[in-house]
Design a protein around this motif. Sequence first.
Motif, PDB file in Angstrom:
ATOM      1  N   GLN A  85       0.859  -1.181   0.000  1.00  9.23           N
ATOM      2  CA  GLN A  85       0.000   0.000   0.000  1.00  9.23           C
ATOM      3  C   GLN A  85       0.896   1.232   0.000  1.00  9.23           C
ATOM      4  O   GLN A  85       1.926   1.261   0.660  1.00  9.23           O
ATOM      5  CB  GLN A  85      -0.972  -0.053   1.174  1.00  9.23           C
ATOM      6  N   THR A  86       0.513   2.207  -0.778  1.00  8.77           N
ATOM      7  CA  THR A  86       1.259   3.466  -0.848  1.00  8.77           C
ATOM      8  C   THR A  86       0.352   4.590  -0.386  1.00  8.77           C
ATOM      9  O   THR A  86      -0.876   4.517  -0.511  1.00  8.77           O
ATOM     10  CB  THR A  86       1.745   3.753  -2.282  1.00  8.77           C
ATOM     11  N   SER A  87       0.972   5.614   0.163  1.00  9.06           N
ATOM     12  CA  SER A  87       0.202   6.796   0.584  1.00  9.06           C
ATOM     13  C   SER A  87       1.141   8.001   0.595  1.00  9.06           C
ATOM     14  O   SER A  87       2.345   7.872   0.379  1.00  9.06           O
ATOM     15  CB  SER A  87      -0.427   6.577   1.962  1.00  9.06           C
ATOM     16  N   SER A  88       0.585   9.153   0.850  1.00  7.90           N
ATOM     17  CA  SER A  88       1.394  10.367   0.925  1.00  7.90           C
ATOM     18  C   SER A  88       0.824  11.262   2.017  1.00  7.90           C
ATOM     19  O   SER A  88      -0.325  11.122   2.430  1.00  7.90           O
ATOM     20  CB  SER A  88       1.390  11.097  -0.419  1.00  7.90           C
ATOM     21  N   TYR A  89       1.672  12.156   2.490  1.00  9.19           N
ATOM     22  CA  TYR A  89       1.255  13.127   3.505  1.00  9.19           C
ATOM     23  C   TYR A  89       2.105  14.374   3.373  1.00  9.19           C
ATOM     24  O   TYR A  89       3.155  14.360   2.715  1.00  9.19           O
ATOM     25  CB  TYR A  89       1.366  12.526   4.909  1.00  9.19           C
ATOM     26  N   TYR A  98       6.077  10.528   0.409  1.00  8.20           N
ATOM     27  CA  TYR A  98       5.433   9.307  -0.052  1.00  8.20           C
ATOM     28  C   TYR A  98       5.931   8.130   0.782  1.00  8.20           C
ATOM     29  O   TYR A  98       7.110   8.052   1.114  1.00  8.20           O
ATOM     30  CB  TYR A  98       5.727   9.071  -1.534  1.00  8.20           C
ATOM     31  N   THR A 100       5.644   3.716   1.368  1.00  8.10           N
ATOM     32  CA  THR A 100       5.264   2.399   0.865  1.00  8.10           C
ATOM     33  C   THR A 100       5.403   1.425   2.022  1.00  8.10           C
ATOM     34  O   THR A 100       6.412   1.435   2.729  1.00  8.10           O
ATOM     35  CB  THR A 100       6.176   1.961  -0.297  1.00  8.10           C
TER      36      THR A 100
END
Length: 147
Positions: A85-89, A98, A100
């Motif tokens: 799962q990848t996400s960013s903040y 980013y 992972t």
Amino acid sequence: MNNVVLIGRLVRDPELRFVPGSGMAVANFTMAIDKGLTREKKQEFESQGKPTADFIRIVVWGKQAENCSQYLAKGKLVAIQGSIQTSSYKSNTGETRYTTEVLANRVEFLEWGEKTQSSSAKNDDFSFGAGSFEDFQSIEDDDDVPF
């Protein structure tokens, strides 16, 4: 298809927290996954200061998260199955960061023992089953083995 299976050792003890409101448990830990280099390549990497393992962040939810927190510790061998799962903040400076990580659906403890044991414990310090290895008797050589 997004499916990941990893076997490695914990870099540090799992961090357990509970989501405010729902009270759902979530545990985070990092696994060191050996790159499977040949002895020569491993020596070359080490002499150049390059890592010989990959460090993967793992997230586990629910009862499995509580079990991981209770029974896993730094250095323990573990297998996980899950998905990437990848996400960013946004950081405090306004930069977009980013991430992972692997969202674990299944966690298998490959080494057992009390969490309070020293993290430098060797594999042969763990006892399997009711007895220990001292309980085994050597088998005499038998040249009549049928295979």
